[in-house]
Every structure is written in C-alpha cells, then in structure tokens.
Design a protein around this motif. Sequence first.
Motif, mmCIF file in Angstrom:
data_model
loop_
_atom_site.group_PDB
_atom_site.id
_atom_site.type_symbol
_atom_site.label_atom_id
_atom_site.label_comp_id
_atom_site.label_asym_id
_atom_site.label_seq_id
_atom_site.Cartn_x
_atom_site.Cartn_y
_atom_site.Cartn_z
ATOM 1 N N GLN A 150 19.924 0.974 40.094
ATOM 2 C CA GLN A 150 21.006 0.008 39.930
ATOM 3 C C GLN A 150 20.418 -1.294 39.425
ATOM 4 O O GLN A 150 19.793 -2.026 40.175
ATOM 5 C CB GLN A 150 21.703 -0.198 41.284
ATOM 6 N N HIS A 167 26.919 -2.267 44.511
ATOM 7 C CA HIS A 167 27.887 -1.249 44.959
ATOM 8 C C HIS A 167 28.593 -1.787 46.205
ATOM 9 O O HIS A 167 28.136 -2.752 46.825
ATOM 10 C CB HIS A 167 27.209 0.100 45.250
ATOM 11 N N SER A 169 28.813 -0.204 48.903
ATOM 12 C CA SER A 169 28.181 0.331 50.123
ATOM 13 C C SER A 169 27.773 -0.812 51.040
ATOM 14 O O SER A 169 27.663 -0.645 52.262
ATOM 15 C CB SER A 169 26.940 1.147 49.759
ATOM 16 N N ARG A 193 26.308 -4.853 37.565
ATOM 17 C CA ARG A 193 25.008 -4.266 37.200
ATOM 18 C C ARG A 193 24.570 -4.783 35.837
ATOM 19 O O ARG A 193 25.405 -4.958 34.952
ATOM 20 C CB ARG A 193 25.099 -2.735 37.173
ATOM 21 N N GLN A 207 34.587 -0.411 42.250
ATOM 22 C CA GLN A 207 34.297 0.814 42.995
ATOM 23 C C GLN A 207 35.241 0.928 44.184
ATOM 24 O O GLN A 207 35.747 -0.077 44.681
ATOM 25 C CB GLN A 207 32.883 0.734 43.594
ATOM 26 N N GLU A 209 34.536 2.851 47.778
ATOM 27 C CA GLU A 209 33.676 3.724 48.559
ATOM 28 C C GLU A 209 34.375 4.042 49.867
ATOM 29 O O GLU A 209 35.150 3.241 50.384
ATOM 30 C CB GLU A 209 32.325 3.036 48.820
ATOM 31 N N PHE A 247 20.822 10.096 46.723
ATOM 32 C CA PHE A 247 21.046 8.672 47.006
ATOM 33 C C PHE A 247 20.182 8.341 48.212
ATOM 34 O O PHE A 247 20.042 9.180 49.111
ATOM 35 C CB PHE A 247 22.527 8.381 47.338
ATOM 36 N N PHE A 249 20.740 6.600 50.716
ATOM 37 C CA PHE A 249 21.473 6.389 51.980
ATOM 38 C C PHE A 249 22.236 7.617 52.461
ATOM 39 O O PHE A 249 22.894 7.584 53.494
ATOM 40 C CB PHE A 249 22.438 5.204 51.834
ATOM 41 N N THR A 250 22.184 8.717 51.704
ATOM 42 C CA THR A 250 22.849 9.939 52.160
ATOM 43 C C THR A 250 21.885 11.120 52.066
ATOM 44 O O THR A 250 21.046 11.190 51.187
ATOM 45 C CB THR A 250 24.102 10.244 51.303
ATOM 46 N N GLY A 281 30.065 10.115 43.682
ATOM 47 C CA GLY A 281 28.861 10.507 44.415
ATOM 48 C C GLY A 281 29.198 10.511 45.901
ATOM 49 O O GLY A 281 30.058 9.762 46.357
ATOM 50 N N CYS A 282 28.493 11.368 46.656
ATOM 51 C CA CYS A 282 28.821 11.431 48.072
ATOM 52 C C CYS A 282 27.655 12.028 48.866
ATOM 53 O O CYS A 282 26.645 12.433 48.293
ATOM 54 C CB CYS A 282 30.074 12.276 48.297
ATOM 55 N N GLY A 283 27.810 12.094 50.167
ATOM 56 C CA GLY A 283 26.799 12.726 50.997
ATOM 57 C C GLY A 283 27.003 12.395 52.466
ATOM 58 O O GLY A 283 27.914 11.641 52.826
ATOM 59 N N ALA A 304 29.885 9.650 53.427
ATOM 60 C CA ALA A 304 30.260 8.520 52.572
ATOM 61 C C ALA A 304 30.464 9.041 51.161
ATOM 62 O O ALA A 304 29.908 10.083 50.780
ATOM 63 C CB ALA A 304 29.181 7.450 52.588
ATOM 64 N N PHE A 305 31.299 8.350 50.424
ATOM 65 C CA PHE A 305 31.474 8.699 49.005
ATOM 66 C C PHE A 305 31.790 7.418 48.242
ATOM 67 O O PHE A 305 32.199 6.414 48.826
ATOM 68 C CB PHE A 305 32.603 9.736 48.817
ATOM 69 N N GLY A 306 31.528 7.447 46.954
ATOM 70 C CA GLY A 306 31.807 6.254 46.151
ATOM 71 C C GLY A 306 32.221 6.653 44.746
ATOM 72 O O GLY A 306 31.654 7.566 44.153
HETATM 73 N N1 PHE Z 1 26.868 3.618 46.236
HETATM 74 C C1 PHE Z 1 26.715 4.699 45.278
HETATM 75 C C2 PHE Z 1 26.680 4.112 43.872
HETATM 76 O O1 PHE Z 1 27.119 3.012 43.694
HETATM 77 C C3 PHE Z 1 27.819 5.698 45.371
HETATM 78 C C4 PHE Z 1 27.775 6.455 46.646
HETATM 79 C C5 PHE Z 1 28.483 6.001 47.746
HETATM 80 C C6 PHE Z 1 27.058 7.644 46.742
HETATM 81 C C7 PHE Z 1 28.441 6.700 48.932
HETATM 82 C C8 PHE Z 1 27.040 8.340 47.910
HETATM 83 C C9 PHE Z 1 27.716 7.868 48.985
HETATM 84 O O2 PHE Z 1 26.235 4.741 42.957
#
Ligand code: PHE
Length: 340
Positions: A150, A167, A169, A193, A207, A209, A247, A249-250, A281-283, A304-306
Amino acid sequence: MKDRLLEVLKNVENFTAQNAEQVEEFRIKILGSKGILKDLLVDFKNVPNEEKKEIGQLINQIKDKAQSKIDAFKNTQDSQSKESIDIDLTKTPYPIEIGSLHPITLVKNQIVEIFSRIGFTVSDGPEIEDDWHNFSALNFPPEHPARDMQDTFFVESNNGEIALRTHTSSVQVRVMESQKPPIRTLSPGRVYRNEAISARAHCFFHQIEGLYIAENVSFADLKQTLLYFAKEMFGENTEIRLRPSYFPFTEPSAEVDVSCSVCNSKGCNICKYSGYLEILGCGMVDPKVLENCGIDSKKYTGFAFGMGVERIAMLKYKINDLRLFSEGDIRFLKQFKGSL
Ligand code: PHE
C-alpha cells in the motif's frame, strides 16, 4: 360659453381610464399646450366683465378636476406596483434542478443497507492515522515489505508516524480496542494511496470493510456472509469464488470473485473473458491482531473483509474510468438521478 364649459366639465368628471395611454391622451386633450383649456383661456378674453368671475371659476374647476383625475390614476398605479413588490424577489426566475446522490454514495448506502439487514453497524474513524492503527496493530512489522503493498502518503513532520490511512482496517482496530465482542461492524470511508492516476487507479478512493468477532466464528460464516452479499448486490444467480491470498492481518486470507452478471459468466470484455470479477479481499482475523487490540484470541475468532466502493460501482453501472467519480462532471453525475 358657459354651456360649453359645463359640457367640458361634465366630460372631465365622467372620464375614466383603463391604462396610462388613455390618461396621457386625456391630459394632452384637456391640459396640453394645444388643449381645450388653452382655447378656453383665449376665448376668456372676450367674456364680458360681469361674467368673468363665474366663467373664470368654471375654467379653474375644469383644470383642477382634470388634474385630480390624472393624479388619482397615478396613485392607483403606484399602489398596484407596490402590491406587486410583495412577491418574493429572492426566488430564482427559473426552476432549480434537484441534484442527485453521487454514485459512490448510492453504492455505499446500498452495501451498508445489505449488511445492516444481518446485524452490521457502521463505524467511523479518522482519515489521518498513526502508524499503529494503520499498520502495526494489523501485524505489519516495521520495515516489512508488506507495507509496500500500500503506497502510503506520509505526513512529513512526523517521521513516518502519521499518514493518510491506506485502508479502513484502521477503523476496525479502533473498534476492537474500544468495544467488547461480539462485534459486527462496517467501516466505510475514504482512503489514500500514492498511485499514478489512471482509468483504473486513483490516489484516493473509498472502501467498505467488515468485521465480525464473536465465539466460534468460522471461515464457513465468512463464505456464507459474502455469498449473501453477492446475491443481494449482483442478483440471485450470482456465484462467488475464493482464491487463496495474503494479508498480514488475516490468516487464512482469500480474494473473492463474483460471477460476471454482464455475460452470465460466458466471458465478455468486462470480466476479460474469465467469467469472474474480483470484488474483495477477506480472511480470518489473525489471532495476533486480536491480541494487539486487547481481545482474547483463545475465546474469540473473527473474520474481516474489505472492498473498494468504486470497483463495485463500476461493475454495477458499467463505468470504465475511475476518474469520472472525482471529476464532478455534471453530465456524468446527472445520470444517477433517481437511481436506487
Ligand atoms: N485492508 C485490505 C486492503 O485494503 C482489504 C482487506 C480487509 C483484506 C479485510 C482482508 C480483510 O487491501
């Protein structure tokens, strides 16, 4: 002569006017330099002395009466125009077109609405973030190459400590730090970004999330939640496909594609003939991240997902250039009037 004067006086007394031209005509006829009054004054010289007083008074009466008729008409005109000043002069003389919500707002609202039906709340946070909330708490170690994923705008005077969030997050970290599970929340917002601006990338975008933390949350819950979302957003027949990803964080992490609703997965130039479109994206939230935010990772798990709002909006409205969203071109924006 007296009879003639009485006749004129009667005519003056009976005079009525519909408009200003008629009054002006009347004034010229009676009081004008070649008017009746002038003639009468010429004739007045020949009036025998003993009648002069009476005739003189009659002439004056004609003159006064004619003048007062003219004055009376002017007064009514004035008061009428005063009445018309009572109209609202601040009103625009043309109908104002009603604006419309920006397509990003429309799509954001729709996403929030879909998730709110399954219990997600909305959380907000700052766009200027510190390193902890944007990176460190999310398991990006210092100097770790994952930070390069990023491209960040740093605020110069703070030695890389303060940046524009890359993000949302970062909002999830703030929620986890301040609330106890179960947590079920969305964080919509603008992110930044350092990217070259093109049809497919911009230095800021939006975004949404999502974060769900409770006891026994599994990957199956994540998949089912995303399938529900995809069907609500893109139609009942939509299918999703998860591909392994990374990612910090996941763990595990995945990228999610939806079947292309433009060509029913047959292949078209929107999905680049793959039949699928990548949307998010997620996890499962990494236990280390839960611990960083003060949540017991032995007791709780979460997903989490975004997703990028622009990306969803482009798919939904078949828009092929990201820049259109921020150029403020009325011809573009007008097309979303009455949408949703
Ligand atoms: N924060 C990630 C991004 O900006 C997206 C994401 C969020 C991925 C949560 C996984 C879980 O690319």
